[in-house]
Scaffold this active site. Sequence first.
Site, short mmCIF file in Angstrom:
data_model
loop_
_atom_site.label_atom_id
_atom_site.label_comp_id
_atom_site.label_asym_id
_atom_site.label_seq_id
_atom_site.Cartn_x
_atom_site.Cartn_y
_atom_site.Cartn_z
N ASP A 221 144.22 -20.24 31.65
CA ASP A 221 144.10 -21.55 32.30
C ASP A 221 145.42 -21.89 32.98
OD1 ASP A 221 143.50 -24.49 32.78
OD2 ASP A 221 141.75 -24.02 31.55
N HIS A 259 131.31 -25.26 38.56
CA HIS A 259 130.71 -26.53 39.02
C HIS A 259 131.75 -27.49 39.60
CE1 HIS A 259 130.97 -29.12 35.02
NE2 HIS A 259 132.11 -28.56 35.32
C1 LIG Z 1 135.79 -28.60 33.35
S1 LIG Z 1 137.13 -27.77 32.58
C2 LIG Z 1 136.29 -26.62 31.52
C3 LIG Z 1 137.14 -26.18 30.36
C4 LIG Z 1 136.44 -25.20 29.41
N1 LIG Z 1 136.02 -23.99 30.08
C5 LIG Z 1 135.26 -25.87 28.73
O1 LIG Z 1 134.12 -25.60 29.11
O2 LIG Z 1 135.50 -26.69 27.83
C6 LIG Z 1 137.73 -26.73 33.89
C7 LIG Z 1 138.96 -25.94 33.51
O3 LIG Z 1 139.38 -25.17 34.65
C8 LIG Z 1 140.80 -25.16 34.65
N2 LIG Z 1 141.32 -24.79 35.97
C9 LIG Z 1 141.32 -25.58 37.09
N3 LIG Z 1 141.90 -24.92 38.10
C10 LIG Z 1 142.28 -23.70 37.63
C11 LIG Z 1 142.94 -22.57 38.21
N4 LIG Z 1 143.32 -22.58 39.50
N5 LIG Z 1 143.17 -21.49 37.43
C12 LIG Z 1 142.79 -21.48 36.12
N6 LIG Z 1 142.14 -22.52 35.52
C13 LIG Z 1 141.90 -23.62 36.26
C14 LIG Z 1 141.15 -26.57 34.23
O4 LIG Z 1 142.48 -26.71 33.83
C15 LIG Z 1 140.14 -26.83 33.12
O5 LIG Z 1 140.63 -26.45 31.87
#
Ligand SMILES: C[S@@+](CC[C@H](N)C(=O)[O-])C[C@H]1O[C@@H](n2cnc3c(N)ncnc32)[C@H](O)[C@@H]1O
Length: 353
Positions: A221, A259
Amino acid sequence: MNIQSGMEDDAMLVGQAQIWRYLYGAFDGMALRCCVDLRIPDIISNNNRPTTLSEIASGIDSPSIDVDGLKRLMSFMVYRKVFDEEDGEGSETIYSLNHCSKLLLSSTNVTLAPLVMMFTNPVIGLAINALSQSVKEGGTAFKHTHGEEFFDFTLLNSGFNRIFNEGMACTAKITMDAIISVYKDGFLGSKGSVVDVGGGTGVAISKIAKTYPHLKGINFDLPHVISTAPTYDGVTHVAGDMFKVIPPTETIFMKWVLHNWSNDDCIKILKNCRRAIPKETGKVIIVEIVQHSTEDDPFNYTRITFDLVMFAFFPSGRQRSENEWKNLLGECGFSHYNIIKIPALVSIIEAFP
Ligand SMILES: C[S@@+](CC[C@H](N)C(=O)[O-])C[C@H]1O[C@@H](n2cnc3c(N)ncnc32)[C@H](O)[C@@H]1O
């Protein structure tokens, strides 16, 4: 009475009631927040028996409780089926937990209390107010309100970053139980490592690593999320950017990430997923809503509303139908996919190169 105008009046009355109900829907969430904030479910649970109003009042940490307000809150929550009530001794009302309020306890493994606190946070509430501006001009309601896109905001606001990550983590625990109960063999067949792309603070991958000790878990992440992640047995945290490069692995797990993004961004992420896995044996396990109109599914309303939530918070974020998933995967060179339904808001989409 004119029959036609009588029917029209009845329909207008129903329409009027509908609008009041929708408007006051905001109170459902805020009343849930109030219960979690005051730890009412914990007070009833710690009492180990149905609990009177005065026992709840004395469990709340305040010298100046408005007992009348508390009673009205409890009446509303009973009406909304969050707590059960019955007559106790001397006809005093006693309250108990049900299947809904049990999910609002603060210190159980299975709880949605952090999600309640996240989704009713003023940061979210304020942003929803700008929905019409988004429709009129484009752009997310979140950025119109807070001046930053969502994940830039979490980078800059450590307090909200923690609240958001806790909200995600509590739903991940519940969803992972549903995934593992149905998709047991899906992980058994995997070898080497599983990378959870956008895995938040690592709850999901920790469950996978614990249930399947033959797999090495990697939680991937953004740095400001990884820096707050706890240590889990069998899990290595890796900070990075999925738009640049995803660590090489046999299997990718990716829940509630795509999403948040437009089709073009999803294509970049999925192509990076493909680059990270071997062509012959690799697979990507996507966990997302698949929009469909199954009757009698208790999550249908949430799935539809969730699309509007994505519109409000993430540039071109959306919930997708099976056809949309199929097109996206096809465009990124995945040769086939399966959709596996689980008892949850989301489904599993396994995609093979
Ligand atoms: C809606 S959350 C979902 C978290 C987890 N997968 C869950 O279902 O509980 C989306 C995740 O994508 C991560 N994220 C956003 N942009 C990212 C990037 N460029 N690279 C890696 N992770 C990223 C966010 O920090 C966040 O933790």
